[in-house]
Design a protein around this motif. Structure first.
Motif, mmCIF file in Angstrom:
data_model
loop_
_atom_site.group_PDB
_atom_site.id
_atom_site.type_symbol
_atom_site.label_atom_id
_atom_site.label_comp_id
_atom_site.label_asym_id
_atom_site.label_seq_id
_atom_site.Cartn_x
_atom_site.Cartn_y
_atom_site.Cartn_z
ATOM 1 N N SER A 156 -1.155 5.069 4.441
ATOM 2 C CA SER A 156 -2.093 4.025 4.076
ATOM 3 C C SER A 156 -3.382 4.179 4.873
ATOM 4 O O SER A 156 -3.364 4.300 6.093
ATOM 5 C CB SER A 156 -1.454 2.669 4.360
ATOM 6 O OG SER A 156 -2.386 1.652 4.131
ATOM 7 N N SER A 195 0.835 -1.191 0.000
ATOM 8 C CA SER A 195 0.000 0.000 0.000
ATOM 9 C C SER A 195 0.871 1.242 0.000
ATOM 10 O O SER A 195 1.849 1.308 0.739
ATOM 11 C CB SER A 195 -0.892 0.010 1.245
ATOM 12 O OG SER A 195 -1.466 1.292 1.403
ATOM 13 N N GLU A 207 1.974 4.916 1.113
ATOM 14 C CA GLU A 207 1.800 5.622 2.384
ATOM 15 C C GLU A 207 1.410 7.064 2.105
ATOM 16 O O GLU A 207 1.886 7.636 1.134
ATOM 17 C CB GLU A 207 3.102 5.571 3.194
ATOM 18 C CG GLU A 207 3.538 4.171 3.591
ATOM 19 C CD GLU A 207 2.697 3.585 4.714
ATOM 20 O OE1 GLU A 207 1.813 4.299 5.232
ATOM 21 O OE2 GLU A 207 2.921 2.415 5.056
#
Lengths: 426, 445
Positions: free
Chosen positions: A223, A219, A221
Motif C-alpha cells: 500500500s 487497500s 498491498e
C-alpha cells in the motif's frame, strides 16, 4: 582441483564459472551489491535494467507478500521500476566491476522506449562497458508498461521482433530477450525473438499480481499512502508456472534450438536442476537471494555439483533438456497406465488427512477402521484411481507411496482409444 | 545434630516467593503461537478430541487461531467447555489431548494444545457480545450443590437453556478445586474468580455462599423447592495413614494446607518445615512437595510405597518435582512417625517389594527419615453424610454417588457429577459431567 569444477558452463558463447546468475532486480542494482554477490560466488549478474535519463523515481512501500501458515514467504511481489540511478553512473560502475571481476558474467538489462533512435543511442555506451551481453526487459509488468515499455512490448510479438532486430543491428553483444508470462501463449513472443535474431530468451519475468488486501484500510498491498497497484509476483510459488513456460519453448519446433536462461522461483539446487532438465541452459535467481542473502549460492553450487557427480553428469549440458522427451501433450499419455496408493502402516501416524481428502473430495478409496486408540487407514484398491491426492496431503514423507500396477496392457493413448470418437487408426 | 521441629514462616523473601509462585507455564507469544498452531495437522476424527473429556474440537480451534480468527477459536473452546481457560492451565494435557496428538509418533513432540487453548481463551474479544445467549425462560428452577467445576459447568449449560439456577456453595468463594485445590503457580492472578465472573455473565444463575449440604440445607428441602437438583460437592474427607504418631503436631493434611496457601495473601506468612516428607504419589503429592520447596523448605521428599513407575502423577509432573529439587523415595511403606508434644522428628518406613505373585509386601528393612513436617497426600474420600439419611441417592461400591450414563442418580430428579461420583481429580472431567447432566436435566424437564 577447483571447487565445483563441473559447474563451469557456456551460455550463448559467454563463459561462466557456474550456471547461477542473479536476475535483473534490486540485488543487482549497483556495484556494491554486485561485488558482494561475486565475493559470495555467483557466476554472473544481469545488472538491474538501465533506461534513458532522467531515471524514474520509485515510491516508498515496494513489496507485498503472500505468506504461508507459519509466516514462510510463499511469494512476494514488487512495484519497483527500472534503475532509479542515472545511466552514466550505472555504465561507469559496470565498466569498473567487469574490469575487476573478469571471470564473472555481467549482462546489462535494458529498457528504453520502443523507438529505433532510443535503442540506437543507448547501445554503444553499454557495449563500451565490456559487459558480456544485453538482456531486453520486455517483461516488467508494473509501471513501465504504462509508459509503453516492459510488458507492453513483450505482449506484442511484432515489437519484440523489431526491437530485437535493432539491438542485433546496433550492437555486437549477444542479445537475450526476457519474456513476460502475462500472455496467453509464451511460444509466440519466443518465436518473435527468434525471428528478430535473439541469441537466447530468458523467462519468466514476474506475474501480474495483488498479494493481499489490507482489510482495515481496504487497500491492496503493497500500500502506497492507502492505494495499491498490481505488482510483479515472484518466489517459489511461481516456479511451476515458469517450468511449464520454459518447457513449452524448449519443446516447440520453431524455438527448440533457442537457448533459454531459466527464471522463476528457483530457490535451491534441485529447482535449478529441474529448470535445466526442462530446457534451460543456465538459471537466474532473485527472490531466494532477497529472502536469505547471497550466501545461498554455496548450497546452490554444492548441491547441484554433488548431485551431478553422483549421477555421472560431467557438465551442465550432460543433463540439459533431459526431461524434454518425457514432456508431451495429454493426448499422448498412456491410458492403460495404472498406479494406486499404498499406505505404509509403519510410517502412518493416523492423522486421517488422506481420508478426509479422499472421502470428501475425491474417490472414496480409503477405508477407515479401528477404534479411537488405533485408527487405521487402508486403500480400497478397486476404487483408487491413483490421483495422488492422499500422497500429497500426507504429512509424513514415506507413509503413502504410489505404486505402479502392471496391467499387462500395451501403451494406449487417447488418440487411439476406443472411447475417442475421433480416434486415429494406428 | 539435626534441629527438631524446625517449622517457621518467612524462610524466603517476599520477592523470592513472588518469583517462585509466578506463572509456571507462561503464555505463548504471538510468534510462538504461529509456529505451534501451524504444527497442527487438522486431523480427521482427531485423536485429541477423543482424549478430551469435554470433546473440544481442538483441530478446529487451532486452525482458527492460525488464520487469525482467535475470537472464533475461543468461542469454539468455550462452547464445549465453559471453563476452557482454567482447563488450559491445569489439565494434565500430557496424559490427555497432547498424549493423543499424532505429532508424537515421529517427532516425539505434540502440538502444544493446552498453551494454544490458553492463548485463544485469553483473547476472547470482550468488545463483541457475550458469546452465549439464554433461551427464553422455561420457568424451571434447578438447584446445584457446590460451585466447583462440575456445578459451574452444569449451571452455565442450564442457564443457556433458559432455566433458572441457584448454586448452594459451602465455602465463602466459588470455584471449588480451582479456587482451593490447584497449585498456585498453575492458576495465577486470581484467574478462577475472573473466569467465574465470565460464567455468570450468562445470567439466570444465583450463588448462595456458606450453604453446606447437611448443615445449612438438606437434599430433601432442595428437592421440594426445585425442579431438579445437581450434586457437585466433591470429596471432603482425606484418607488417613493409620499409623502411630499420625496425630502429632507437624503431621498435616496436604489438601488443607494447599487450601490455606491458596487463600493466603502473604505467602511468606505460611509456616514451612525445614525437612518435609510427602506421603503419596498423585498430583496432590507433587503439588504440596513443589509448593513446599517454593516456600523455602530445605529438603522435600516424596515417599511412595510402590515403584516410581506406578505413581499416579504423570511423568511430566514428576519431572516438575525433580526440577524443583524434590527427592523421591520409592518402595517405602509408612510404619510410624516419631516425636513428642512439641512436634515430630523422624518418620519410619518399611522397604517394600513385590512378591512372586506381584503383590506388594513389606520387608524387614527399615528406612528412617528425619522430618519436621509430614504431609498426607494419599487421596480423598467422598463423605456421604451430607446427603442425609432418608431418600438419599444410592452409592456405588466405592461409596460415591452412583449415576447412570446421564449422570442421573437413583433419585430421578437428582443428578450428580465431578469428584463425588468419579474422583479422578480432573477439572475437565467435572466440566464434562456438569455439561452432560445439564443436557439430561434439560431433556427431562
Amino acid at each position: 582441483m577447483k571447487k565445483n569444477a563441473n559447474l563451469a558452463c557456456e551460455f550463448i558463447g559467454i563463459k561462466s564459472i557456474n550456471p547461477f546468475w542473479l536476475a535483473s532486480a534490486p540485488p543487482t542494482d549497483k556495484a556494491y551489491n554486485v561485488i558482494r554477490a561475486f565475493e559470495a560466488g555467483w557466476g554472473g549478474v544481469v545488472w538491474k535494467t538501465l533506461g534513458e535519463d532522467p531515471a524514474p523515481i520509485n515510491v516508498s512501500s515496494r513489496y507485498g507478500v503472500h505468506y504461508g501458515q507459519n509466516r514462510q514467504v510463499l511469494g512476494f511481489n514488487n512495484i519497483e521500476l527500472i534503475t532509479d540511478r542515472s545511466l552514466q553512473i550505472n555504465l561507469d560502475e559496470i565498466t569498473q566491476v567487469k574490469k575487476d571481476w573478469p571471470d564473472r558474467v555481467i549482462i546489462v538489462s535494458l529498457m528504453v522506449p520502443c523507438e529505433e533512435e532510443a535503442w540506437k543511442n543507448i547501445l554503444p555506451g553499454v557495449e563500451a562497458t565490456g559487459a558480456d551481453g544485453i538482456e531486453l526487459n520486455f517483461g516488467c509488468p508494473h509501471g513501465m508498461p504504462e509508459r509503453g515499455m516492459g510488458a507492453a512490448v513483450g505482449q506484442v510479438p511484432e515489437y519484440i521482433e523489431m526491437v530485437t532486430r535493432w539491438c542485433k543491428q546496433y550492437c555486437s553483444l549477444p542479445v537475450i530477450v526476457k519474456l513476460t508470462p502475462n500472455i496467453t501463449d509464451v511460444r509466440k513472443p519466443a518465436e518473435a525473438a527468434w525471428r528478430g535474431g535473439a541469441d537466447a530468451v530468458s523467462l519468466i519475468n514476474t506475474i501480474n499480481s495483488i498479494t493481499s488486501v489490507n482489510l482495515e484500510t481496504m487497500s491492496p498491498e503493497p500500500s502506497v499512502d492507502g492505494k495499491g497497484t498490481h505488482g510483479g509476483y515472484c518466489g517459489s510459488s511461481v516456479k511451476p508456472i515458469a517450468l511449464s513456460m520454459v518447457s513449452e519453448i524448449a519443446r516447440h519446433p520453431e524455438t527448440s534450438t533457442l537457448p533459454i536462461s531459466g527464471i522463476g522461483g528457483i530457490s535451491n539446487w534441485r529447482d535449478a536442476a529441474e529448470f535445466i532438465s526442462l530446457g534451460a541452459s543456465n538459471v537466474q535467481v532473485c527472490t531466494a537471494a532477497m529472502l536469505y542473502g547471497f550466501k545461498i549460492i554455496d548450497d546452490l553450487c554444492d548441491g547441484l555439483s554433488d548431485w551431478m557427480e553422483k549421477k555421472g553428469y560431467n557438465n551442465i549440458s550432460d543433463f540439459s533438456r533431459m526431461a524434454i522427451p518425457n514432456t508431451t501433450d495429454w493426448k499422448h499419455l498412456n491410458m492403460n497406465y495404472k498406479r494406486i496408493a499404498y499406505i505404509n502402516q509403519d510410517a502412518c501416524i493416523g492423522c486421517g488427512r488422506c481420508f478426509a481428502a479422499c472421502e470428501d473430495t475425491s474417490h472414496q478409496s480409503i477405508l477407515k477402521t479401528g477404534d479411537a486408540d488405533n485408527r487405521k487407514y487402508t486403500i480400497i484398491e478397486e476404487e483408487c484411481v491413483g490421483c495422488n491426492l492422499c500422497e500429497i496431503t500426507c504429512p509424513e514423507p514415506n507413509a503413502i507411496v504410489m505404486k505402479d500396477i502392471d496391467t499387462g496392457l500395451p501403451h494406449l493413448s487417447w488418440l487411439h482409444h476406443p472411447a475417442n470418437p475421433y480416434r486415429e487408426e494406428p | 545434630m539435626s534441629i527438631a521441629h524446625d517449622i517457621q514462616s518467612n524462610r524466603l523473601l517476599d520477592t523470592e516467593i513472588d518469583n517462585n509462585f509466578s506463572d509456571m507455564t507462561p503464555p505463548l507469544t504471538d510468534k510462538q503461537v504461529l509456529v505451534a498452531s501451524e504444527r497442527c495437522l487438522f486431523c480427521y476424527d482427531a485423536p485429541c478430541i477423543d482424549a478430551c473429556p469435554t470433546d473440544i474440537d481442538i483441530p478446529l480451534f487451532i486452525r482458527k487461531i492460525n488464520t487469525g480468527n482467535v475470537h472464533g477459536a475461543a468461542k469454539e473452546i468455550l462452547s464445549a467447555n465453559i471453563l476452557g481457560g482454567s482447563c488450559a492451565r491445569v489439565c494434565p494435557t500430557e496424559t490427555l489431548c497432547e498424549q493423543a496428538c499424532v505429532r508424537n509418533t515421529c517427532e516425539e513432540a505434540p502440538v502444544e494444545i493446552g498453551r494454544l487453548q490458553r492463548y485463544a481463551v485469553d483473547r476472547l474479544d470482550r468488545s463483541l457480545p457475550y458469546p452465549f445467549t439464554r433461551e427464553s425462560d422455561t420457568g424451571k428452577h434447578i438447584a446445584i450443590i457446590g460451585a466447583g467445576p462440575a456445578g459451574l459447568a452444569c449451571a452455565h449449560q442450564l442457564a443457556r437453556n433458559g432455566h433458572q439456577v441457584t448454586i448452594y456453595e459451602a465455602a465463602a468463594k466459588s470455584g471449588g478445586l480451582n479456587e482451593y485445590g490447584i497449585a498456585l503457580y498453575k492458576l495465577v492472578d486470581d484467574y478462577t474468580q475472573k473466569e467465574i465472573e465470565f460464567v455468570l455473565e450468562i445470567g439466570g444463575i444465583e450463588i448462595k455462599y456458606g450453604q453446606a449440604l447437611g448443615r445449612d440445607i438438606s437434599l430433601k428441602q432442595l428437592r421440594d423447592q426445585h425442579d431438579a437438583v445437581f450434586i457437585g460437592i466433591g470429596m471432603s474427607n482425606v484418607n488417613a495413614l493409620n499409623i502411630p504418631g499420625e496425630e502429632l503436631a507437624g503431621v498435616e493434611d496436604a489438601v488443607a494446607y494447599i487450601r490455606d496457601l491458596r487463600q493466603e495473601s502473604s505467602l511468606a506468612n505460611l509456616p514451612v518445615g525445614r525437612r518435609v516428607i510427602v506421603i503419596g504419589a498423585g498430583m496432590t503429592a507433587i503439588d504440596i512437595a513443589v509448593q513446599s520447596k517454593k516456600l523455602g523448605a530445605e529438603q522435600v521428599t516424596i515417599v511412595y510405597r510402590r515403584a516410581q513407575s506406578a505413581m499416579g502423577a504423570s511423568l511430566h509432573e514428576q519431572e516438575l518435582a525433580l526440577k524443583n529439587g524434590v527427592n523421591f523415595v520409592c518402595n517405602a511403606q509408612p510404619t510410624q512417625i516419631l516425636g513428642d508434644d512439641s512436634g515430630i522428628t523422624t518418620m519410619e518406613f518399611n522397604r517394600t517389594e513385590l512378591d512372586e505373585s506381584g503383590k506388594l509386601i513389606a520387608t524387614d528393612e527399615i528406612i528412617s527419615l528425619e522430618c519436621d513436617v509430614v504431609f498426607k497426600a494419599i487421596g480423598q474420600k467422598f463423605s456421604s453424610s451430607p446427603l442425609g439419611s432418608d431418600d438419599k441417592p444410592t452409592l456405588d461400591h466405592r461409596g460415591r454417588i452412583s449415576v447412570n450414563e446421564n449422570y442421573q442418580t437413583s433419585l430421578s430428579d437428582v443428578f450428580a457429577g465431578g469428584d463425588c461420583i468419579n474422583g479422578n481429580d480432573l477439572v475437565v472431567e467435572a466440566v464434562d459431567h456438569g455439561n452432560k447432566a445439564a443436557l439430561a436435566i434439560h431433556h427431562q424437564l
